[in-house]
Design an enzyme around this catalytic site. Structure first.
Site, PDB file in Angstrom:
ATOM      1  N   HIS A 153     -16.096  -7.202  33.283  1.00 25.82           N
ATOM      2  CA  HIS A 153     -15.106  -6.344  32.607  1.00 25.82           C
ATOM      3  C   HIS A 153     -14.794  -6.871  31.199  1.00 25.82           C
ATOM      4  O   HIS A 153     -13.731  -6.610  30.667  1.00 25.82           O
ATOM      5  CB  HIS A 153     -13.799  -6.228  33.401  1.00 25.82           C
ATOM      6  N   SER A 274     -21.343  -7.331   2.145  1.00 24.34           N
ATOM      7  CA  SER A 274     -20.622  -6.117   1.788  1.00 24.34           C
ATOM      8  C   SER A 274     -20.505  -6.082   0.275  1.00 24.34           C
ATOM      9  O   SER A 274     -20.322  -7.112  -0.363  1.00 24.34           O
ATOM     10  CB  SER A 274     -19.234  -6.149   2.419  1.00 24.34           C
ATOM     11  N   LYS A 280     -17.830 -10.929   3.938  1.00 25.74           N
ATOM     12  CA  LYS A 280     -18.530 -10.246   5.021  1.00 25.74           C
ATOM     13  C   LYS A 280     -19.963 -10.711   5.198  1.00 25.74           C
ATOM     14  O   LYS A 280     -20.659 -11.037   4.251  1.00 25.74           O
ATOM     15  CB  LYS A 280     -18.536  -8.725   4.772  1.00 25.74           C
ATOM     16  N   GLU A 287     -26.900  -3.881  14.866  1.00 25.64           N
ATOM     17  CA  GLU A 287     -26.303  -2.540  14.986  1.00 25.64           C
ATOM     18  C   GLU A 287     -27.374  -1.458  14.949  1.00 25.64           C
ATOM     19  O   GLU A 287     -27.286  -0.442  15.648  1.00 25.64           O
ATOM     20  CB  GLU A 287     -25.301  -2.316  13.852  1.00 25.64           C
TER      21      GLU A 287
END
Ligand code: ARG
Length: 457
Positions: A153, A274, A280, A287
Site C-alpha cells: 500500500h 529545468s 531541478k 517518466e
C-alpha cells in the site's frame, strides 16, 4: 498493376488513402528475401525457366542495393513495398520481371514479409531484455545486503534488501522473454504459397520456401494464413506486458528520485534540468518509459480492434496492422535501453534507504514473530502486544528498538532483552531466508542462478 478492367485511374484521395508505402517500406529487406526464396523455388520446380529465375534473383539484388544506397522511393501510385519492388525490378530487367508474381499474391506476400519482420522484432526484444537482466543482476549483487523499506500500500511494511527488490524485476523480465519466445515459436510458420486465399494450381514447393526463410514449415490452411495476424498480436501483447513491467520500475525510479524519498540520484545521462528552476533534476527518461507503456498498450488495443470484425480472408483494413507494430517496436526498444541504462548508472543511496527502513516500524512483524518463536504466544495475541509497542514508540517519536526494556515489559512481562537482537533491520532481513525470501544469502543464491542462466543465452 490491375488497370486491365479499369477505365479511369484513382482519385488523388484514393491514391493517398490506399498507399501503404510511407510505412511498409520498412519491410523492404523481408520483401526482397521472400521474393528471392519464391523465385528460386519457381526455378527449381520448373515453373519458370532457370535462366529467368536467375535473372530475376540478380535483379532483386540490384533493387536491394539501390534501396540500401538511396532509400526506398515513395510513389503512392505503386501503393506498397511489393509493387514498388516489382516495378523497379521491371525497370531494371524488363518484362521477365512479370514472372516473379506467378503462384503468389500480395496477400501471402505481405503475410510472409510481416511475419519475418515481427520475428526479428521478437529477437530484438529478447536481446534488449537480456541486457536489462544483466544490469539488474549486477546491481542486485552489489546491493544484496543493502537494506530498504519494503512497502505494501506504499506504506512501510518490512525491511527488504535492495538486491531482492531489483531481482524482482529480473524475474518479470524472464517471464517477458518466455512470452516472446513462445510467440516466436507460434509465429514461425510460412504463409508463402497460400496465394490470394485458396492456394494455387501451380506445382509449388512450400516446404522449400519455408525452409529458405528460416520457418519451421508452411502454414496448414491458406485461408488462415492470409487472414491471420495473431503473430503480430502475440508480439504486441508480449510487448505490452513487458512495457508494463518497465513502467512499474520507471515509476519507482521517479518516486525514489523525489526529495522526500531520496533513495536514488539518477545519473545525469538520464535526467534533464529545468529552464526556470535551477535546483531541478527531472527523471524525464523514467517518466517517458512510463508514458510509452501507455502508447504500447494502445498499439495492442488498436490491432485487436482492427481485427475483431473481419471476415475471412484478406481485407484492406489489415494494411493498418503495420503502424502499431512498428510504433510499439521502436518504443519498446527505446524503453528497454533507457531502463537498462538507468539501472546500470543510478546511484542508490543505501544509507537513506536504510534510515527509512528504521524509521517506519518495519520490524514490528519481527517483534511479533519473536513473541511467537521464543515465548510460544499465539500469533494473533503477539500481533496485539506488538501493536501496543508500536503505539508507544509512535507517541514518543522513537524507533521500536529505542524503547527501553521496562517500557516493553510494562506492555507484556514475557518480553526480555533477547528481543532487541530481533528488532534490527539486519536481523529482520537475515531471518527471511525462506526459498525466494529477501535474506542476503537467498538473494546471492538467486543472483548466481541468474548469472548461470544468462551465460547460457
Ligand atoms: N499493402 C497491402 C497490405 O499491407 C498488401 C496486400 C494487398 N492485398 C490486396 N488484396 N490489396 O496489406
Amino acid at each position: 498493376m490491375w488497370g486491365g478492367r479499369f477505365a479511369a485511374g484513382p482519385s488523388a484521395i484514393m491514391r493517398e488513402i490506399n498507399a501503404s508505402i510511407p510505412f511498409d517500406k520498412a519491410l523492404w529487406r523481408q520483401d526482397i528475401a521472400a521474393s528471392k526464396a519464391h523465385v528460386a523455388m519457381l526455378g527449381a520446380q520448373g515453373i519458370v525457366s532457370a535462366e529467368d529465375a536467375a535473372e530475376i534473383a540478380s535483379g532483386l539484388d540490384s533493387v536491394a542495393d539501390e534501396y540500401e544506397r538511396d532509400g526506398v522511393p515513395e510513389d503512392w501510385d505503386l501503393e506498397d513495398i511489393h509493387m514498388t519492388t516489382e516495378s523497379r525490378l521491371a525497370a531494371l530487367i524488363g518484362p521477365v520481371a512479370g514472372r516473379l508474381h506467378t503462384a503468389r499474391s500480395r496477400n501471402d506476400q505481405v503475410a510472409t514479409d510481416f511475419r519475418l519482420w515481427v520475428r526479428d522484432a521478437m529477437d530484438q526484444a529478447d536481446a534488449g531484455l537480456a541486457a536489462f537482466q544483466r544490469a539488474l543482476v549486477d546491481r542486485a549483487e552489489e546491493h544484496a545486503a543493502s537494506i530498504m523499506p519494503g512497502f505494501t500500500h506504499l506504506q512501510t511494511a518490512q525491511p527488504v534488501t535492495l538486491g531482492h527488490h531489483l531481482m524482482a524485476y529480473y524475474e518479470m523480465a524472464a517471464r517477458d522473454r518466455s512470452r516472446f519466445a513462445d510467440a516466436r515459436d507460434r509465429a514461425n510458420q510460412c504463409p508463402l504459397g497460400s496465394a490470394a486465399l485458396a492456394g494455387t494450381g501451380f506445382p509449388i514447393d512450400r516446404h522449400a520456401t519455408a525452409a529458405a526463410l528460416g520457418f519451421d514449415g508452411p502454414t496448414a490452411n491458406s485461408l488462415d494464413a492470409v487472414s491471420d495476424r495473431d503473430f503480430a498480436l502475440d508480439y504486441l501483447m508480449a510487448a505490452a506486458q513487458c512495457a508494463l513491467h518497465l513502467s512499474r520500475l520507471a515509476e519507482e525510479f521517479v518516486l525514489w528520485a523525489s526529495q522526500p524519498f531520496g533513495f536514488v540520484s539518477l545519473p545525469d545521462s538520464f535526467s534533464t534540468g529545468s529552464s526556470i528552476m535551477p535546483q531541478k533534476r527531472n527523471p524525464d527518461a523514467a517518466e517517458l518509459v512510463r508514458g510509452h507503456s501507455g502508447r504500447i498498450i494502445g498499439c495492442a488495443t488498436a490491432l485487436m480492434v482492427t481485427m475483431k470484425g473481419l471476415p475471412l480472408a484478406y481485407s484492406k483494413d489489415m494494411q493498418d496492422d503495420k503502424p502499431p507494430v512498428f510504433e510499439a517496436a521502436s518504443l519498446l526498444a527505446l524503453s528497454l535501453a533507457a531502463m537498462t541504462g538507468m539501472v546500470a548508472e543510478t546511484t542508490f543511496r543505501a544509507e537513506r534507504m536504510r534510515a527509512a527502513a528504521e524509521n517506519g516500524y518495519a520490524t514490528a512483524t519481527d517483534l511479533a514473530d519473536w513473541l511467537v518463536r521464543v515465548r510460544g504466544i499465539p500469533f494473533r495475541e503477539a500481533h496485539h502486544i506488538t501493536g501496543a509497542a508500536v503505539k508507544l514508540a509512535e507517541q514518543r517519536g522513537v524507533a521500536l528498538d529505542a524503547l527501553g526494556l521496562d517500557d516493553l515489559q510494562a506492555i507484556d512481562t514475557r518480553i526480555d532483552d533477547g528481543v532487541f537482537a530481533a528488532l534490527s533491520v539486519e536481523a529482520s532481513v537475515a531471518a527471511r531466508a525462506s526459498h525466494g525470501g529477501t535474506a542476503p544469502v537467498e538473494v546471492r543464491k538467486r543472483v548466481a542462478e541468474a548469472r548461470a542462466a544468462l551465460a547460457r543465452d
